[in-house]
Design an enzyme around this catalytic site. Sequence first.
Site, PDB file in Angstrom:
ATOM      1  N   ALA A  69       1.901  12.385  35.834  1.00  0.00           N
ATOM      2  CA  ALA A  69       3.318  12.313  35.486  1.00  0.00           C
ATOM      3  C   ALA A  69       3.703  13.440  34.534  1.00  0.00           C
ATOM      4  O   ALA A  69       4.832  13.938  34.564  1.00  0.00           O
ATOM      5  CB  ALA A  69       3.632  10.966  34.852  1.00  0.00           C
ATOM      6  N   ASN A 150       7.808   3.692  26.850  1.00  0.00           N
ATOM      7  CA  ASN A 150       6.394   3.336  26.925  1.00  0.00           C
ATOM      8  C   ASN A 150       5.831   2.734  25.644  1.00  0.00           C
ATOM      9  O   ASN A 150       4.699   2.277  25.632  1.00  0.00           O
ATOM     10  CB  ASN A 150       5.563   4.561  27.322  1.00  0.00           C
ATOM     11  N   GLN A 179       6.772   3.952  33.625  1.00  0.00           N
ATOM     12  CA  GLN A 179       6.438   2.587  33.191  1.00  0.00           C
ATOM     13  C   GLN A 179       7.200   1.528  33.975  1.00  0.00           C
ATOM     14  O   GLN A 179       6.950   0.334  33.803  1.00  0.00           O
ATOM     15  CB  GLN A 179       6.702   2.424  31.687  1.00  0.00           C
ATOM     16  N   SER A 197       3.671   7.840  38.426  1.00  0.00           N
ATOM     17  CA  SER A 197       2.248   8.133  38.301  1.00  0.00           C
ATOM     18  C   SER A 197       1.424   6.974  38.876  1.00  0.00           C
ATOM     19  O   SER A 197       1.745   5.808  38.638  1.00  0.00           O
ATOM     20  CB  SER A 197       1.926   8.316  36.815  1.00  0.00           C
ATOM     21  N   HIS A 199      -1.828   6.093  38.288  1.00  0.00           N
ATOM     22  CA  HIS A 199      -2.819   5.360  37.489  1.00  0.00           C
ATOM     23  C   HIS A 199      -2.205   4.272  36.609  1.00  0.00           C
ATOM     24  O   HIS A 199      -2.914   3.489  35.987  1.00  0.00           O
ATOM     25  CB  HIS A 199      -3.695   6.319  36.667  1.00  0.00           C
ATOM     26  N   THR A 235      -5.111  24.148  47.025  1.00  0.00           N
ATOM     27  CA  THR A 235      -5.516  23.214  48.076  1.00  0.00           C
ATOM     28  C   THR A 235      -5.067  21.798  47.736  1.00  0.00           C
ATOM     29  O   THR A 235      -5.307  21.317  46.625  1.00  0.00           O
ATOM     30  CB  THR A 235      -7.058  23.242  48.239  1.00  0.00           C
ATOM     31  N   CYS A 321      -0.955   9.464  24.577  1.00  0.00           N
ATOM     32  CA  CYS A 321      -0.975  10.926  24.491  1.00  0.00           C
ATOM     33  C   CYS A 321      -0.746  11.416  23.073  1.00  0.00           C
ATOM     34  O   CYS A 321      -0.961  12.575  22.762  1.00  0.00           O
ATOM     35  CB  CYS A 321       0.074  11.532  25.424  1.00  0.00           C
TER      36      CYS A 321
END
Length: 376
Positions: A69, A150, A179, A197, A199, A235, A321
């Site tokens: 994200a 968040n 979130q 995102s 995860h 790639t 973070c």
Amino acid sequence: MVYLDYASTTPIRKEVLEAYEKVLHTYYANADSLHQAGRKVNMLLEQSRANIAQLFHVQPEEILYTSCASESNNYALKGFALANQNRGRHIIVSSEEHSSIRSSVEQLKEVFGFDITYLPLHEDGRVHVEDVLCALRKDTILVSVMLVNNETGCINPIKEIAEAVHAHSRAVVHSDMVQALGKMELPVSSVDMATFSAHKIYGLKGSALLYHRKNLRLLPLISAGQQEWGLRGGTSNAPTEIVLAKTIRLALEEQAQHIAHVQKINAYTREKLSAIPDIAVNSPEDAYPFILNFSCLCIGSEIMLNALDAKGICVSAQSTCNSKGKAISHVLLAMGKDELHATHAVRLSFSHLTSIEEIDYFIKSLKEIIEEYATR
Ligand code: PLP
């Protein structure tokens, strides 16, 4: 271990892992290779993109695969601003955004000379539409406001903000909906760009996307080959992109059930917390139920996190973070909370996997920690 940190990341779900393993082993060819094996991978990758687009009621070419994200937010802010600076150099963001937004706009300001306006938060933890309207200028090109915070779980009125911005300016609206995915209705069609995102919804790490409305110009942040319409070279991480559609579909299918469970967990935890002296719950009642923020006014965040950790309980203080930065919550400060609340905050984040027994253990441990520190 009692894990109450699902807003940081989630465990991978079995169905996603199984699908991923299968794809990883079978479809390893380069999606851009012209041979049969490559064409098959490309076909699956595009099928996944089309399925995601259908789930969000948008077009496949409006979905950009990214690695996280934070990358999506960098594309939305820097990619958009740098490609559209001839239209204006003013950007509006809320003061509660994730570090990937804040750092992007700081870079746009410091390195590229953009002008940034930070929107205030109100006591209810939200951005108000009137403040967005007041901040709009003739040279505003972009407004970015997150859907769910968040740290507190507060929900912003994104649909109303987007409608107001579109009615009064030519600015584009981006929303970080990380979130919110799988946890509430998403106003994707109201905005021009949105970040998600995998995860955070029991999917793979290294897998995310940016929804960007057709015909919006973005500057490629990774210049290389033709992948992702030349917007993001390199790639393709085809296996993760192929399973992203399944990850999102499962999250949306189970959303109602998950909300119902987590609402009970949240209400139970709130009630137990309110009975403990020195605890102040920071998340308002109308915040969404997956995040519950509180301050233990006699014990600082870092000490509390370590003490809970020693009892096998995983929580966060603020955004993960920022966990290695200064232990003060910029979000709580922006909401008008004082420094004591902002330096003593704990973020609990719940899941359909969270049980009442886990909450009981957490509350018992919290009381023990408070007692232990009170007698020191
Ligand atoms: N935006 C919000 C609101 C988040 O909570 C997070 C992660 O904590 C991110 C962005 C960054 O997500 P990622 O880890 O996928 O870069």
